[in-house]
Write an enzyme that holds these catalytic residues in place. Sequence first.
Site, PDB file in Angstrom:
ATOM      1  N   CYS A  85      19.398 118.039  40.942  1.00 54.67           N
ATOM      2  CA  CYS A  85      20.541 117.733  40.079  1.00 54.67           C
ATOM      3  C   CYS A  85      20.114 117.957  38.567  1.00 54.67           C
ATOM      4  CB  CYS A  85      20.827 116.163  40.415  1.00 54.67           C
ATOM      5  SG  CYS A  85      22.457 115.864  39.640  1.00 54.67           S
ATOM      6  N   HIS A 142      22.160 116.081  45.889  1.00 58.55           N
ATOM      7  CA  HIS A 142      20.938 115.423  46.222  1.00 58.55           C
ATOM      8  C   HIS A 142      20.474 115.541  47.727  1.00 58.55           C
ATOM      9  CE1 HIS A 142      20.571 113.258  42.458  1.00 58.55           C
ATOM     10  NE2 HIS A 142      21.696 113.456  42.125  1.00 58.55           N
ATOM     11  N   GLU A 187      18.129 114.583  49.101  1.00 59.32           N
ATOM     12  CA  GLU A 187      17.359 113.404  49.507  1.00 59.32           C
ATOM     13  C   GLU A 187      18.153 112.314  50.162  1.00 59.32           C
ATOM     14  OE1 GLU A 187      17.662 114.161  46.299  1.00 59.32           O
ATOM     15  OE2 GLU A 187      17.869 112.352  45.257  1.00 59.32           O
TER      16      GLU A 187
HETATM   17  N1  GLN Z   1      22.758 113.593  34.160  1.00 62.51           N
HETATM   18  C1  GLN Z   1      23.105 114.723  34.883  1.00 62.51           C
HETATM   19  C2  GLN Z   1      24.642 114.681  35.138  1.00 62.51           C
HETATM   20  O1  GLN Z   1      25.192 113.765  35.038  1.00 62.51           O
HETATM   21  C3  GLN Z   1      22.323 114.765  36.137  1.00 62.51           C
HETATM   22  C4  GLN Z   1      22.837 113.695  37.059  1.00 62.51           C
HETATM   23  C5  GLN Z   1      21.674 113.477  38.253  1.00 62.51           C
HETATM   24  O2  GLN Z   1      20.787 114.082  38.177  1.00 62.51           O
HETATM   25  N2  GLN Z   1      21.957 112.665  39.102  1.00 62.51           N
HETATM   26  O3  GLN Z   1      25.222 115.537  35.535  1.00 62.51           O
END
Ligand code: GLN
Length: 547
Positions: free
Chosen positions: A384, A519, A521
Amino acid sequence: MTKKSDTKYIFVTGGVLSSLGKGIASASIATLLKNVGFKVSILKADPYINVDPGTMSPLEHGEVFVTDDGAETDLDLGHYERFLDENLSQKNNFTTGKVYSSVIEKERRGDYLGETIQVIPHIVGEIVNRIKKAGEGNDILLVEIGGTVGDIEGLPFLEAIRALRIEVGRKNAMNIHLTLVPYIKVAGELKTKPTQHSVGELRRIGITPDMIVCRCEIPLTNELKYKIAASCGVDRNCVIESSDSRSIYQVPLLFLKQDILIPISDMLDLGKLTPDMSNWDMLVKRVIAPKDEVSIALVGKYIDLKESYKSLTEAIIHAGANLDTRVNIKWCDSEKIQKENVDELFRDIDGILIPGGFGTRGIEGKIISIEYARKNKIPFLGICLGMQLSIIEFCRNVLNIKDANSSEFDENTKEPVIYLIDNFIDTCGKKQIRTHKSPLGGTMRLGGYDCNVVSGSLLSKIYNGAKKIRERHRHRYEANPKYKDQLEKAGFMVCGESNSLIEAIELKKHPFFLGVQFHPEFTSRLTKPNPAILGYIKAASDHHHAK
Ligand code: GLN
């Protein structure tokens, strides 16, 4: 599918203090029952007032776990999925905030026809209905009540399970109470008094536990088990010890060894229960005493708060168990990373991992780490925010777009290589994104999405040639497709896409350099590790052996 009324309920309450591992105990019992062959699900009912944990600080509440259907839930749901290997949903977690919101909404709509709305029956009734809904279609539903018995806010939840047990009848519900049996060092003794008080408190509100699970630092003696059974009014085989173990995944096996399923079966009339835990047992042995070892660096800003990376650290354990490898994590504070110390910091590690995150703090240290992984051919996984930063790093240092940035860190950046999802919607159209309006403003992309995988890519290889994969998201910013051509010409590859959204990138001339907008995970389970994380740990292990 079973009929609604066929669901049996196991209610799990906690006493004495929080953080005793009610979630793990519930997930362990559920896992044993699933491995017998029952259809089992779990629900977490949280007495706090936030509508969901989405807006809570990870400092206070640990990780926000995201379900496939896009619910932001308590981190215990992550444990449930990792143990049970089932996708849970919105229905499997609710809070006081949610309960009150729906009761008030119904009241405003006029659904209650002039009644006075009260905690009993309306709030309690809403809780009961939500529990029943989560149980539908299952043979057994475990219901974990958050918090500790004695909390004012927990009362309607306890009243709900008391009433529901009466409604469904004796053979269809049971109560398990988890308490602490502390070891007092100076006396050299385990003490049962807090357990007795906590059970007394439960009784005062009309709930009699059928089983006591005792968290303790050292094993309980038989004498103590008898004492707890006698003073709490449960059968001797209903006092189950849950002493500190080396891995949370050992807990189901420790319960099974104590024949926990015998009294559960007696109470719920389930017949003879023999779960098949052989595969689980093999994996747990590899978690505890694996053959091999590897070290990776996890670069984040909450490194003192490991709970906020719970799913990730568990997913790493799953990958390690499946590779018979212990993965040592070197926690690196991104704010302390500079060009001058990066070499020293990463000298002995076999992989660099940048997890998800929000906000500006520690960003430059993460970018320096990515540059190091890229140039030194160290296996890299960016999740992310980690993926977004790897694009920024590449734009700045390879494409020479010095101002490349995310509009998260600089709203007015001239080169928004990462920009708000709302900007994406403006330019590429709305149909690609199910939108969730965040209470903090902006659009949050949440939950599971299909992603098309480019064949021949590293991503395709680690997902065993799959053309389409499904992973979960939680972000407000996106990679800007305007820069895609430039990136690809210079050696970056967009290897995963969903409509025009860039879901995954990789570096062509690198042994393992992968950034994923999702994600991975969140979908990893002990018995089914996530392919992206498994592939990454395997690459780190190869790097280790090639040294
Ligand atoms: N801050 C980034 C976004 O909002 C990444 C978010 C995250 O890593 N879950 O896109």
